[in-house]
Write a protein that holds these residues in place. Structure first.
Motif, short mmCIF file in Angstrom:
data_model
loop_
_atom_site.label_atom_id
_atom_site.label_comp_id
_atom_site.label_asym_id
_atom_site.label_seq_id
_atom_site.Cartn_x
_atom_site.Cartn_y
_atom_site.Cartn_z
N LEU A 77 -21.74 -50.25 11.64
CA LEU A 77 -22.09 -49.60 10.44
C LEU A 77 -22.49 -50.18 9.40
O LEU A 77 -23.03 -49.97 8.27
CB LEU A 77 -20.91 -48.26 10.37
CG LEU A 77 -21.13 -47.21 11.45
CD1 LEU A 77 -19.76 -46.32 11.06
CD2 LEU A 77 -22.35 -46.66 11.21
N ALA A 78 -21.61 -51.29 9.11
CA ALA A 78 -21.45 -52.27 8.07
C ALA A 78 -22.82 -53.02 8.00
O ALA A 78 -23.33 -52.93 6.85
CB ALA A 78 -20.37 -53.10 7.96
N LEU A 79 -23.53 -53.56 9.07
CA LEU A 79 -24.58 -53.97 9.02
C LEU A 79 -25.84 -52.88 9.07
O LEU A 79 -26.72 -53.23 8.22
CB LEU A 79 -24.69 -54.64 10.45
CG LEU A 79 -23.95 -55.85 10.67
CD1 LEU A 79 -23.97 -56.56 11.86
CD2 LEU A 79 -24.38 -56.96 9.61
N ALA A 80 -25.56 -51.85 9.36
CA ALA A 80 -26.63 -50.70 9.24
C ALA A 80 -26.90 -50.25 7.73
O ALA A 80 -27.81 -50.22 7.28
CB ALA A 80 -26.19 -49.32 10.12
N LEU A 81 -25.75 -50.35 7.07
CA LEU A 81 -25.85 -50.19 5.47
C LEU A 81 -26.66 -51.37 4.99
O LEU A 81 -27.31 -50.93 3.97
CB LEU A 81 -24.59 -50.16 4.92
CG LEU A 81 -23.67 -48.93 5.04
CD1 LEU A 81 -22.21 -48.97 4.30
CD2 LEU A 81 -24.61 -47.97 4.15
N PRO A 135 -32.48 -53.12 6.00
CA PRO A 135 -33.53 -51.96 5.68
C PRO A 135 -34.10 -51.28 7.03
O PRO A 135 -34.15 -51.65 8.14
CB PRO A 135 -34.63 -53.16 5.28
CG PRO A 135 -33.96 -54.47 4.72
CD PRO A 135 -32.83 -54.37 5.96
N GLY A 136 -34.48 -50.00 6.60
CA GLY A 136 -35.10 -49.17 7.52
C GLY A 136 -34.09 -48.51 8.63
O GLY A 136 -34.64 -47.64 9.43
N VAL A 137 -32.84 -48.72 8.60
CA VAL A 137 -31.84 -48.19 9.18
C VAL A 137 -31.26 -46.72 8.66
O VAL A 137 -30.78 -46.72 7.50
CB VAL A 137 -30.90 -48.97 9.69
CG1 VAL A 137 -29.64 -48.37 10.55
CG2 VAL A 137 -31.18 -50.30 10.42
N ASP A 138 -31.47 -45.68 9.64
CA ASP A 138 -30.95 -44.55 9.08
C ASP A 138 -29.25 -44.34 9.38
O ASP A 138 -29.02 -43.94 10.50
CB ASP A 138 -31.76 -43.36 9.57
CG ASP A 138 -31.24 -42.03 9.27
OD1 ASP A 138 -30.10 -41.98 8.39
OD2 ASP A 138 -32.07 -40.89 9.63
N VAL A 139 -28.41 -44.76 8.31
CA VAL A 139 -27.11 -44.76 8.73
C VAL A 139 -26.58 -43.23 9.11
O VAL A 139 -25.61 -43.63 9.98
CB VAL A 139 -26.54 -45.64 7.58
CG1 VAL A 139 -24.85 -45.81 7.69
CG2 VAL A 139 -27.23 -46.84 7.13
#
Length: 194
Positions: free
Chosen positions: A98-102, A105-109
Motif C-alpha cells: 500500500l505504501a508503494l501503491a500510494l 503513478p497510475g495505481v488505484d490505491v
C-alpha cells in the motif's frame, strides 16, 4: 515461525523420525502451516550439527528417529521464556504494497484496498467456519492457532478501514520539477568556455 523450535517441542514429547515430526507438527497446527519433508530433514541436520538433537539407530523400516538433547531442552526452554519481538517478524507485505501503491503513478490505491479487504473477509469466513467445525478438547492447540489467524484477519480489516478513511483525506503534494544540479547549464549560450 520457528521450525527449529517447533521440532524441538515435538521431540520433547519423545523420539520421532522425520515423517512423524511433520505429521505431528501439522496436527498440532491444524495444517495451517504445512511443512515439506525437506524442511524437516534440513532442520534436523542443523539441530544435530548444533548439538540440540541426536540421531538414534535406524529402525527395521529404515527410519532414523531423533531425540532431543539437554542442550536442545535448554534452547527450547529459552524460546518458550522469550517473548517474540515485533522486529523479529517478517516484513508486512501488505503495508509495503500500500505504501508503494500510494507513490506509484497510475495505481488505484482504493481498488488495492478493496481487493485486499474482499480477500481477507473470505479468509476470515473460512477460518471462522473451521474454528467451529470441532470442539473436542484435543483440538485446542489447533483452535488456538485458528484464533490467532482470526484475530489477525480482523485486525487487518480494521487497518484497511483506517487506510480507506486516510485515503479520503489524502492530498498528494504537487510534484515539483526536478532542480538542476548547481553546476548544470540551462542553455548552451550560458556555458563558460575556457
Amino acid at each position: 515461525m520457528s521450525i527449529r523450535h517447533g521440532l524441538l517441542a515435538l521431540l520433547e514429547r519423545g523420539q520421532m523420525y522425520g515423517y512423524q515430526l511433520r505429521a505431528a507438527f501439522e496436527e498440532s497446527t491444524g495444517s495451517t502451516w504445512p511443512l515439506n519433508i525437506g524442511q524437516v530433514y534440513t532442520t534436523l541436520s542443523r539441530l544435530e550439527r548444533d548439538g540440540l538433537v541426536r540421531p538414534l539407530p535406524e529402525h527395521e523400516g529404515g527410519q532414523r528417529p531423533y531425540e532431543i538433547t539437554d542442550a536442545g531442552r535448554a534452547d527450547l526452554a529459552l524460546w518458550f521464556a522469550t517473548p517474540i519481538s515485533r522486529t523479529d517478524r517478517p516484513r508486512d507485505e501488505l503495508a509495503i504494497k500500500l505504501a508503494l501503491a500510494l507513490t506509484t503513478p497510475g495505481v488505484d490505491v482504493r481498488a488495492v484496498v478493496q481487493t485486499q479487504r474482499s480477500a481477507t473477509m473470505r479468509a476470515l469466513q473460512e477460518l471462522t467456519r473451521l474454528k467451529y467445525a470441532s470442539d473436542k478438547p484435543e483440538d485446542l492447540p489447533w483452535r488456538l492457532v485458528l484464533d490467532a489467524m482470526v484475530f489477525q484477519a480482523e485486525a487487518e480489516i480494521r487497518w484497511l478501514d483506517h487506510c480507506e478513511t486516510s485515503l479520503v483525506r489524502y492530498r498528494p503534494a504537487p510534484s515539483r520539477p526536478a532542480t538542476p544540479d548547481a553546476g548544470a547549464v540551462d542553455h548552451p549560450d550560458q556555458a563558460v568556455h575556457r
